[in-house]
Design a protein around this motif. Sequence first.
Motif, PDB file in Angstrom:
ATOM      1  N   ALA A 100       0.832  -1.213   0.000  1.00  0.00           N
ATOM      2  CA  ALA A 100       0.000   0.000   0.000  1.00  0.00           C
ATOM      3  C   ALA A 100       0.864   1.259   0.000  1.00  0.00           C
ATOM      4  N   ARG A 107      -2.388  -4.856  -0.173  1.00  0.00           N
ATOM      5  CA  ARG A 107      -2.901  -4.076   0.953  1.00  0.00           C
ATOM      6  C   ARG A 107      -1.930  -4.170   2.130  1.00  0.00           C
ATOM      7  N   ASP A 108      -1.957  -3.166   2.997  1.00  0.00           N
ATOM      8  CA  ASP A 108      -1.078  -3.195   4.161  1.00  0.00           C
ATOM      9  C   ASP A 108      -1.607  -4.183   5.199  1.00  0.00           C
ATOM     10  N   HIS A 112      -5.596  -1.987   4.384  1.00  0.00           N
ATOM     11  CA  HIS A 112      -5.843  -0.733   3.693  1.00  0.00           C
ATOM     12  C   HIS A 112      -5.185  -0.720   2.317  1.00  0.00           C
ATOM     13  N   GLY A 114      -3.493   1.455  -0.803  1.00  0.00           N
ATOM     14  CA  GLY A 114      -2.727   2.690  -0.884  1.00  0.00           C
ATOM     15  C   GLY A 114      -1.743   2.681  -2.035  1.00  0.00           C
ATOM     16  N   HIS A 148      -1.426  10.474   3.297  1.00  0.00           N
ATOM     17  CA  HIS A 148      -1.137   9.557   4.404  1.00  0.00           C
ATOM     18  C   HIS A 148       0.250   9.812   4.985  1.00  0.00           C
ATOM     19  N   THR A 162       2.193   9.664  -0.306  1.00  0.00           N
ATOM     20  CA  THR A 162       1.376   8.449  -0.210  1.00  0.00           C
ATOM     21  C   THR A 162      -0.070   8.778   0.082  1.00  0.00           C
ATOM     22  N   ARG A 164      -3.502   6.711   1.254  1.00  0.00           N
ATOM     23  CA  ARG A 164      -3.912   5.421   1.823  1.00  0.00           C
ATOM     24  C   ARG A 164      -5.250   5.575   2.521  1.00  0.00           C
TER      25      ARG A 164
END
Length: 208
Positions: A100, A107-108, A112, A114, A148, A162, A164
């Motif tokens: 992300a 995804r993280d 999430h 991002g 983010h 970033t 996110r």
Amino acid sequence: MRSPQTVRALETLGRVRLSDSFFMRDFLYSEIAAIAGLPNVPDDPELAIAAGTALCQHLLEPLQARFGRLAIRSSYRSPAVNAFGNAHGFNCARNEANYAGHIWDRRDAAGHMGATACIVVPSFVPHYERTGDWEAIAWWVHDHLPYHDMQFFPRYAAFNLTWRESPVRSIYSYIPPRRGQLTRPGMANWSGNHAQAYADLIAGQPQR
């Protein structure tokens, strides 16, 4: 959409329009991939497109609308390209830390979505080279855009920007002598208006 395996399929991915000014192809070039002979192609194009679209529409387009054309230094990295860069000391964080982020199609750990782009704002470079003040544009973004994370670097005041889901809104600099955390949640300077920090920058920039 499947991960591209042919020139035609990669051309089709590259032509996906993420926003008024940006196309997927703008974000796929990687020096690491070019020299190491690795394909810099997302495994999950649909997730990469969704994350990249949010990055472009929420951050890059409004930043470009205010300060003029952006230059993309680096952006999307496939897991294989990022892992190679991390293993060989090319300033790439480990893959899990870049999900992300530069790795748009993962995804993280919190689930999430991002995406990150390392950018230069050419119209900002003269101000930075004259004053050494990188914080002006950092605070402008902080006050105006739903970012983010930002990380600033000495050459041209390039910075990782970033987008996110569930943004933290944190700014860090690798630029001496003010290297370190500029702001993050919990710091006294995180909230409020920071217009005084970028007043000189705005005064010297034409309204676009």
